[in-house]
Design an enzyme around this catalytic site. Structure first.
Site, PDB file in Angstrom:
ATOM      1  N   CYS A  61     -24.714 -37.271 -19.401  1.00  0.00           N
ATOM      2  CA  CYS A  61     -24.086 -36.050 -19.913  1.00  0.00           C
ATOM      3  C   CYS A  61     -23.747 -36.214 -21.388  1.00  0.00           C
ATOM      4  O   CYS A  61     -23.258 -37.260 -21.807  1.00  0.00           O
ATOM      5  CB  CYS A  61     -22.805 -35.767 -19.111  1.00  0.00           C
ATOM      6  SG  CYS A  61     -21.958 -34.254 -19.650  1.00  0.00           S
ATOM      7  N   CYS A  64     -17.789 -36.769 -22.264  1.00  0.00           N
ATOM      8  CA  CYS A  64     -18.627 -37.947 -22.013  1.00  0.00           C
ATOM      9  C   CYS A  64     -19.020 -38.667 -23.301  1.00  0.00           C
ATOM     10  O   CYS A  64     -19.308 -39.864 -23.286  1.00  0.00           O
ATOM     11  CB  CYS A  64     -19.863 -37.538 -21.225  1.00  0.00           C
ATOM     12  SG  CYS A  64     -19.442 -37.034 -19.546  1.00  0.00           S
ATOM     13  N   PHE A  69     -10.804  -9.077  -2.289  1.00  0.00           N
ATOM     14  CA  PHE A  69     -10.850 -10.412  -1.677  1.00  0.00           C
ATOM     15  C   PHE A  69      -9.466 -11.057  -1.684  1.00  0.00           C
ATOM     16  O   PHE A  69      -9.034 -11.648  -0.704  1.00  0.00           O
ATOM     17  CB  PHE A  69     -11.814 -11.292  -2.457  1.00  0.00           C
ATOM     18  CG  PHE A  69     -11.982 -12.677  -1.901  1.00  0.00           C
ATOM     19  CD1 PHE A  69     -11.192 -13.730  -2.352  1.00  0.00           C
ATOM     20  CD2 PHE A  69     -12.918 -12.928  -0.917  1.00  0.00           C
ATOM     21  CE1 PHE A  69     -11.350 -15.009  -1.852  1.00  0.00           C
ATOM     22  CE2 PHE A  69     -13.079 -14.211  -0.396  1.00  0.00           C
ATOM     23  CZ  PHE A  69     -12.298 -15.240  -0.868  1.00  0.00           C
ATOM     24  N   CYS A  88     -21.643 -34.075 -23.003  1.00  0.00           N
ATOM     25  CA  CYS A  88     -20.506 -33.178 -23.302  1.00  0.00           C
ATOM     26  C   CYS A  88     -19.456 -33.924 -24.117  1.00  0.00           C
ATOM     27  O   CYS A  88     -19.474 -35.160 -24.228  1.00  0.00           O
ATOM     28  CB  CYS A  88     -19.907 -32.638 -21.999  1.00  0.00           C
ATOM     29  SG  CYS A  88     -18.710 -33.711 -21.191  1.00  0.00           S
ATOM     30  N   ASP A 118     -12.694  -9.156 -10.778  1.00  0.00           N
ATOM     31  CA  ASP A 118     -12.874  -8.793  -9.379  1.00  0.00           C
ATOM     32  C   ASP A 118     -11.912  -7.653  -9.076  1.00  0.00           C
ATOM     33  O   ASP A 118     -10.952  -7.423  -9.804  1.00  0.00           O
ATOM     34  CB  ASP A 118     -12.568 -10.004  -8.484  1.00  0.00           C
ATOM     35  CG  ASP A 118     -13.108  -9.782  -7.062  1.00  0.00           C
ATOM     36  OD1 ASP A 118     -12.868 -10.626  -6.208  1.00  0.00           O
ATOM     37  OD2 ASP A 118     -13.758  -8.735  -6.839  1.00  0.00           O
ATOM     38  N   GLY A 176     -18.906 -11.232   0.795  1.00  0.00           N
ATOM     39  CA  GLY A 176     -18.805 -11.650   2.188  1.00  0.00           C
ATOM     40  C   GLY A 176     -19.465 -12.976   2.478  1.00  0.00           C
ATOM     41  O   GLY A 176     -19.665 -13.346   3.638  1.00  0.00           O
ATOM     42  N   ASP A 194     -20.038 -17.228  -9.581  1.00  0.00           N
ATOM     43  CA  ASP A 194     -18.693 -17.647 -10.021  1.00  0.00           C
ATOM     44  C   ASP A 194     -18.114 -18.577  -8.964  1.00  0.00           C
ATOM     45  O   ASP A 194     -18.418 -18.395  -7.770  1.00  0.00           O
ATOM     46  CB  ASP A 194     -17.772 -16.426 -10.166  1.00  0.00           C
ATOM     47  CG  ASP A 194     -17.020 -16.158  -8.876  1.00  0.00           C
ATOM     48  OD1 ASP A 194     -17.545 -15.399  -8.045  1.00  0.00           O
ATOM     49  OD2 ASP A 194     -15.926 -16.737  -8.682  1.00  0.00           O
ATOM     50  N   GLN A 199     -21.837  -5.754   1.556  1.00  0.00           N
ATOM     51  CA  GLN A 199     -21.202  -6.537   2.611  1.00  0.00           C
ATOM     52  C   GLN A 199     -22.123  -6.543   3.845  1.00  0.00           C
ATOM     53  O   GLN A 199     -23.304  -6.204   3.738  1.00  0.00           O
ATOM     54  CB  GLN A 199     -19.831  -5.938   2.954  1.00  0.00           C
ATOM     55  CG  GLN A 199     -18.805  -6.075   1.833  1.00  0.00           C
ATOM     56  CD  GLN A 199     -18.361  -7.512   1.593  1.00  0.00           C
ATOM     57  OE1 GLN A 199     -18.690  -8.429   2.350  1.00  0.00           O
ATOM     58  NE2 GLN A 199     -17.623  -7.729   0.506  1.00  0.00           N
ATOM     59  N   HIS A 233     -15.654 -31.299 -18.638  1.00  0.00           N
ATOM     60  CA  HIS A 233     -16.897 -31.909 -18.164  1.00  0.00           C
ATOM     61  C   HIS A 233     -17.502 -31.123 -16.996  1.00  0.00           C
ATOM     62  O   HIS A 233     -18.704 -30.824 -16.978  1.00  0.00           O
ATOM     63  CB  HIS A 233     -16.672 -33.363 -17.730  1.00  0.00           C
ATOM     64  CG  HIS A 233     -17.845 -33.899 -16.982  1.00  0.00           C
ATOM     65  ND1 HIS A 233     -19.018 -34.309 -17.600  1.00  0.00           N
ATOM     66  CD2 HIS A 233     -18.070 -34.013 -15.638  1.00  0.00           C
ATOM     67  CE1 HIS A 233     -19.903 -34.672 -16.687  1.00  0.00           C
ATOM     68  NE2 HIS A 233     -19.360 -34.505 -15.481  1.00  0.00           N
TER      69      HIS A 233
HETATM   70  C1  726 Z   1     -14.886 -18.462  -2.821  1.00  0.00           C
HETATM   71  N1  726 Z   1     -15.717 -17.623  -2.013  1.00  0.00           N
HETATM   72  C2  726 Z   1     -15.708 -16.283  -2.208  1.00  0.00           C
HETATM   73  N2  726 Z   1     -15.007 -15.668  -3.200  1.00  0.00           N
HETATM   74  C3  726 Z   1     -15.239 -14.345  -3.011  1.00  0.00           C
HETATM   75  C4  726 Z   1     -14.758 -13.246  -3.716  1.00  0.00           C
HETATM   76  C5  726 Z   1     -13.728 -13.438  -4.796  1.00  0.00           C
HETATM   77  C6  726 Z   1     -14.229 -14.010  -6.001  1.00  0.00           C
HETATM   78  C7  726 Z   1     -12.908 -14.321  -6.722  1.00  0.00           C
HETATM   79  O1  726 Z   1     -12.424 -15.575  -6.209  1.00  0.00           O
HETATM   80  C8  726 Z   1     -11.170 -15.984  -6.720  1.00  0.00           C
HETATM   81  O2  726 Z   1     -10.160 -15.085  -6.344  1.00  0.00           O
HETATM   82  C9  726 Z   1      -9.838 -15.308  -4.975  1.00  0.00           C
HETATM   83  C10 726 Z   1     -11.235 -16.070  -8.234  1.00  0.00           C
HETATM   84  O3  726 Z   1      -9.922 -16.227  -8.743  1.00  0.00           O
HETATM   85  C11 726 Z   1      -9.317 -17.442  -8.352  1.00  0.00           C
HETATM   86  C12 726 Z   1     -11.802 -14.803  -8.825  1.00  0.00           C
HETATM   87  O4  726 Z   1     -12.107 -15.035 -10.181  1.00  0.00           O
HETATM   88  C13 726 Z   1     -11.375 -14.315 -11.068  1.00  0.00           C
HETATM   89  C14 726 Z   1     -13.104 -14.382  -8.196  1.00  0.00           C
HETATM   90  O5  726 Z   1     -13.394 -13.063  -8.680  1.00  0.00           O
HETATM   91  C15 726 Z   1     -14.732 -12.771  -8.855  1.00  0.00           C
HETATM   92  C16 726 Z   1     -15.080 -11.942  -3.283  1.00  0.00           C
HETATM   93  N3  726 Z   1     -14.570 -10.849  -3.957  1.00  0.00           N
HETATM   94  C17 726 Z   1     -14.837  -9.614  -3.483  1.00  0.00           C
HETATM   95  N4  726 Z   1     -14.319  -8.536  -4.096  1.00  0.00           N
HETATM   96  N5  726 Z   1     -15.642  -9.390  -2.396  1.00  0.00           N
HETATM   97  C18 726 Z   1     -16.219 -10.423  -1.729  1.00  0.00           C
HETATM   98  O6  726 Z   1     -16.924 -10.184  -0.706  1.00  0.00           O
HETATM   99  C19 726 Z   1     -15.935 -11.770  -2.174  1.00  0.00           C
HETATM  100  C20 726 Z   1     -16.486 -12.896  -1.498  1.00  0.00           C
HETATM  101  C21 726 Z   1     -16.111 -14.173  -1.926  1.00  0.00           C
HETATM  102  N6  726 Z   1     -16.402 -15.402  -1.446  1.00  0.00           N
END
Ligand code: 726
Length: 373
Positions: free
Chosen positions: A305, A310, A97, A307, A93, A217, A267, A190, A336
């Site tokens: 499951c 399990c 965020f 896995c 990412d 978003g 994710d 967004q 799991h």
């Molecule tokens: C939960 N709802 C949620 N997560 C959003 C993430 C972050 C994903 C991020 O969420 C954790 O970071 C905090 C994860 O780390 C703990 C990251 O994984 C590495 C993950 O990166 C893809 C968003 N990232 C961006 N750049 N833009 C977004 O609009 C956005 C929206 C999200 N909604």
């Protein structure tokens, strides 16, 4: 950019699609769930275990790795794949965020975002160019554009200004990105719950011709029906021949409903986070293994499951470990939960192949208990 998408087929019963994403570190079928490995590790799992459970792409985090250990150290190690000994695909990412979710003292300007390091408190600055530089150093197969993920709810005026800035930031990310570079860069759409702003954001970004698009978003506290409504009018705005990634979404019902709306990649920290307090996802709903009723229950976490957890360990044993804060207990629950979601995505892909994802949704929701009032 060396990220390509192959549309294999569309489910006749729903809008879901079966596809394959090709990256420099291998390809994976979609819809696919991506385990989150924020600090260059999917917490408590080894790369061998991730491979054995069927994970093909994992996530890591620009913001966190920039702070610790520093992207320079990862670069010197030969990049994230070498550093963490993972030879599958990796997505990072952009850090946008995290800036909005982790640090309160922040100031957003056209140039970028000023904020405080959530660990040391020192002042930091992140811009589209800086986010690209860090991601280039980390070497992930898929990078995300630097965006603002506005809080939910946000009024239309704020959201419009934010979308327009995020589109300008996306252009700056692309300017800094060498298209012949093996790493692919996804734009992030967004616009909150506003259809006109989602349309504007999608238009701005698809005109820049990214190899893939994320819908950002969402999963920021909005009700599930709002998320599904936004997906209903946003996903069709994205090109069919490119992958679509719904950020931060990972509960079983949302994975199925997102797939039905044409999403390919997901994710979420949910499966690994709840595992660390002993909560497991099972085909009959959630199971909190530290509950006293499991003290003498020698059945597996989930009798449906197959896995590693399990097949070899009981609820009673895992309850004992979790209550004793034994790390091995959290390894078993994490394995799991990740396996459960990866298996769910295999079942979703199978249902798309057989044009019955709608029926699968009903069966799964009934058994898991999502239909309970
Ligand atoms: C939960 N709802 C949620 N997560 C959003 C993430 C972050 C994903 C991020 O969420 C954790 O970071 C905090 C994860 O780390 C703990 C990251 O994984 C590495 C993950 O990166 C893809 C968003 N990232 C961006 N750049 N833009 C977004 O609009 C956005 C929206 C999200 N909604």
């Amino acid at each position: 950019m060396a990220i390509t998408y192959e549309l294999i087929k569309t489910c006749k019963q729903t809008g879901a699609r079966l596809g394959r994403v090709h990256t420099p570190h291998g390809s994976f079928e979609t819809p696919m769930f991506m385990p989150v490995g924020t600090l260059a590790t999917v917490k408590t799992m080894s790369p061998e275990e991730l491979e054995r459970m069927g994970a093909q792409i994992i996530l890591s985090n620009t913001y966190h790795l920039w702070l610790r250990p520093g992207e320079d150290i990862v670069e010197e190690a030969g990049g994230l794949h070498k550093f963490m000994n993972w030879d599958g695909s990796i997505l990072t990412d952009s850090g946008g965020f995290q800036v909005f979710s982790l640090s309160d003292l922040r100031q957003i300007e056209e140039e970028g975002v000023h904020f405080r390091n959530h660990i040391s408190g020192e002042k930091l600055f992140l811009s589209p160019e800086k986010a690209m530089h860090i991601q280039n150093s980390l070497g992930a197969d898929i990078m995300m554009a630097f965006d603002e993920c506005p809080p939910y709810p946000a009024d239309h005026d704020y959201m419009k200004k934010s979308v327009e800035r995020t589109s300008r930031w996306a252009e700056r990310c692309l300017e800094g990105h060498n298209r012949s570079n093996e790493q692919g860069l996804f734009g992030i759409v967004q616009g909150g719950e506003y259809e006109d702003l989602r349309r504007q954001s999608a238009q701005d970004l698809t005109s820049l011709d990214f190899p893939g698009y994320a819908i950002g978003g969402l999963s920021v506290g909005e009700p599930k029906d709002v998320m599904n409504r936004v997906l209903d009018f946003t996903t069709p705005l994205l090109p069919d021949e490119k992958p679509r990634y719904l950020m931060g979404v990972g509960s079983p019902d949302s994975l199925i409903d997102g797939s039905i709306r044409g999403i390919d990649m997901f994710d979420c920290v949910l499966p690994t986070r709840i595992a660390r307090n002993g909560t497991c996802m099972t085909s009959d709903g959630r199971l909190v293994v530290r509950n006293a009723k499991f003290a003498r229950d020698f059945r597996p976490i989930d009798e449906n499951c197959d896995c590693h957890t399990c097949r070899n360990y009981s609820r009673a044993y895992i309850r004992h470990l979790v209550k004793s804060s034994e790390t091995f207990g959290f390894r078993l629950t994490t394995y799991h939960n990740l396996y459960f979601l990866l298996k769910l995505m295999r079942q979703v892909r199978e249902a798309i192949r057989e044009d019955r994802l709608g029926d699968f949704r009903e069966e799964f929701f009934e058994q898991y208990g999502f239909n309970k009032p």
